[in-house]
Write a protein that holds these residues in place. Structure first.
Motif, mmCIF file in Angstrom:
data_model
loop_
_atom_site.group_PDB
_atom_site.id
_atom_site.type_symbol
_atom_site.label_atom_id
_atom_site.label_comp_id
_atom_site.label_asym_id
_atom_site.label_seq_id
_atom_site.Cartn_x
_atom_site.Cartn_y
_atom_site.Cartn_z
ATOM 1 N N ARG A 1 8.238 36.742 -1.854
ATOM 2 C CA ARG A 1 8.499 38.390 -2.295
ATOM 3 C C ARG A 1 7.760 38.362 -3.620
ATOM 4 O O ARG A 1 7.815 37.872 -4.496
ATOM 5 C CB ARG A 1 9.941 38.412 -2.485
ATOM 6 N N VAL A 2 6.980 39.684 -3.505
ATOM 7 C CA VAL A 2 6.148 39.822 -4.745
ATOM 8 C C VAL A 2 6.379 41.376 -5.075
ATOM 9 O O VAL A 2 6.769 42.065 -4.225
ATOM 10 C CB VAL A 2 4.569 39.457 -4.354
ATOM 11 N N ASN A 3 5.921 41.782 -6.335
ATOM 12 C CA ASN A 3 6.455 43.159 -6.639
ATOM 13 C C ASN A 3 5.321 44.317 -6.194
ATOM 14 O O ASN A 3 5.920 45.354 -5.982
ATOM 15 C CB ASN A 3 6.169 42.998 -8.166
ATOM 16 N N ASN A 4 4.111 43.778 -5.649
ATOM 17 C CA ASN A 4 3.092 44.898 -4.885
ATOM 18 C C ASN A 4 2.301 44.072 -3.684
ATOM 19 O O ASN A 4 1.340 43.868 -3.885
ATOM 20 C CB ASN A 4 2.250 45.206 -6.110
ATOM 21 N N LEU B 1 4.126 31.729 -10.561
ATOM 22 C CA LEU B 1 3.215 33.202 -10.913
ATOM 23 C C LEU B 1 4.190 34.404 -11.353
ATOM 24 O O LEU B 1 5.252 34.648 -10.601
ATOM 25 C CB LEU B 1 2.299 33.627 -9.712
ATOM 26 N N SER B 2 3.648 35.369 -12.149
ATOM 27 C CA SER B 2 4.678 36.286 -12.865
ATOM 28 C C SER B 2 4.978 37.312 -11.888
ATOM 29 O O SER B 2 6.089 37.883 -11.861
ATOM 30 C CB SER B 2 3.744 37.021 -13.902
ATOM 31 N N PHE B 3 4.024 37.518 -10.962
ATOM 32 C CA PHE B 3 4.477 38.775 -10.089
ATOM 33 C C PHE B 3 5.206 38.179 -8.710
ATOM 34 O O PHE B 3 5.356 39.111 -7.926
ATOM 35 C CB PHE B 3 3.176 39.580 -9.622
ATOM 36 N N VAL B 4 5.319 36.973 -8.773
ATOM 37 C CA VAL B 4 6.229 36.554 -7.375
ATOM 38 C C VAL B 4 7.606 36.440 -7.992
ATOM 39 O O VAL B 4 8.201 35.955 -8.803
ATOM 40 C CB VAL B 4 5.867 35.116 -7.208
ATOM 41 N N ASP B 5 8.474 37.111 -7.065
ATOM 42 C CA ASP B 5 9.908 37.405 -7.507
ATOM 43 C C ASP B 5 10.452 36.314 -6.797
ATOM 44 O O ASP B 5 11.850 35.892 -7.330
ATOM 45 C CB ASP B 5 10.563 38.651 -6.755
#
Ligand SMILES: *Cc1c(COP(=O)(O)O)cnc(C)c1O
Length: 346
Positions: free
Chosen positions: A292-295, A275-279
């Protein structure tokens, strides 16, 4: 040198424990008129075995530990609280724990008015052994370690734990609530070598019995005797003892479930990582994944509105931006991933 008696609180050294009817008469009889019970059988009209002997024999076989080295509590939380009450003088003593970790050690410390000293894990969530050793003083009674750790999911390096066991003359508690999901050996193998070791495990996670409330502590016979002498006399009720005995007889089924949970965990890690928003998806040896996610807060709320509840750990030290997600059934995990994929589309 470790000496359990010098660690004990004075009032516990002097304690004369409560002696129940079931303590004073042990064995089989045909007529029980000693405990003021209602004599009409209904499955729970009699008091339970205060020392849960049958259960300890079965758990002893399973874990390869002698029954006299097993304490059973109303969840592992009871064992944690009793360790404070036996060994930590309120207002004087302290304990040391890693950070971040399971929240109950601090709550029990606060309730017992015992200073709680925290030592941050390193960036990679490994133990800061020197930090822990440097924080010990003459009033430190217990070091709490958690492996695999909640909420980070990683196991601690065995050499690090052994080093602390070797260097510290107080109790080292290793909380292994998630050991069944991990590749590591339990520290119960080390009980013979370390009289200061206490290992905690639970029926709440892998065993699928969080509702029954049964936790285990494994330690020397002397430590177990102390815990038994300060617990409530009938701390494990008849229904729990019987249900866990039945469950132990279906060990193979439980092991199969654990395998499925581990397989689902690996699938979940792959899907979350895409997933793109998963760091970052942290390595895990437990039945949950730290992501860890961006939001984090928005994603938490979005999932909640979709009926999927995860744990927001983004305010926890070293877990900034993180959600903790328990591995569910195949169906649960599919619903989670579908919801997250739709979020990506926005
Ligand atoms: C869930 C958990 C426990 C279990 O507590 P119980 O009281 O046995 O349900 C213990 N320690 C850790 C680290 C946990 O995450």
């Amino acid at each position: 040198m470790f000496n359990m008696y010098t660690l004990l609180r004075e009032n516990i050294k002097k304690l004369k424990p409560y002696s129940s009817a079931r303590d004073e008469f042990q064995g089989e009889a045909s007529v029980y008129l000693d405990a003021n019970e209602n004599p009409y059988e209904n499955g729970i009209n009699r008091y339970p075995d205060p020392l849960q002997q049958e259960l300890k024999v079965q758990i002893g076989h399973l874990k390869d530990v002698l029954p006299e080295r097993i304490f059973l509590g109303n969840g592992s939380d009871e064992a944690i609280d009793l360790l404070f009450r036996a060994f930590c003088e309120p207002g004087t003593d302290n304990v040391v724990a890693m950070k971040p970790t399971y929240g109950m050690y601090k709550v029990c410390a606060d309730i017992n008015n015992v200073t709680y000293k925290e030592v941050l894990l390193k960036e990679d969530y490994s133990l800061d052994v020197d930090g822990i050793l440097n924080s010990l003083d003459n009033h430190t009674k217990i070091v709490f370690l958690c492996s695999p750790n909640n909420p980070t999911g990683n196991s601690l390096a065995q050499v690090d734990v052994l080093h602390i066991l070797d260097c510290f003359d107080g109790l080292v508690v290793i909380d292994e609530a998630y050991i069944d999901f991990s590749t590591q050996n339990s520290f119960t193998d080390r009980l013979n070598n370390y009289p200061n070791l206490v290992v905690l495990q639970t029926f709440s996670k892998a065993w699928g019995m969080a509702g029954a409330r049964l936790g285990m502590a494994f330690a020397s016979k002397e430590i177990i005797q102390i815990l038994n002498s300060i617990k409530y006399p009938y701390n494990i009720n008849v229904l729990t003892q019987d249900t866990v005995l039945d469950r132990l007889a279906t060990k193979d089924k439980v092991e199969q479930q654990v395998k499925e949970i581990i397989a689902e965990r690996e699938k979940l890690i792959t899907e979350l990582s895409a997933l793109s928003f998963v760091d970052m998806v942290y390595p895990t040896e437990a039945n949950f994944v730290l992501v860890r996610v961006n939001n984090p807060v928005e994603i938490y709320k979005y999932l909640m509105n979709r009926g999927v509840i995860v744990r927001d750990r983004s305010k926890v030290a070293l877990c900034e931006g993180c959600l903790r997600i328990t591995v569910g059934t195949d169906e649960d995990n599919r619903i989670l991933i579908e919801a997250l994929k739709e979020l990506k589309a926005f």
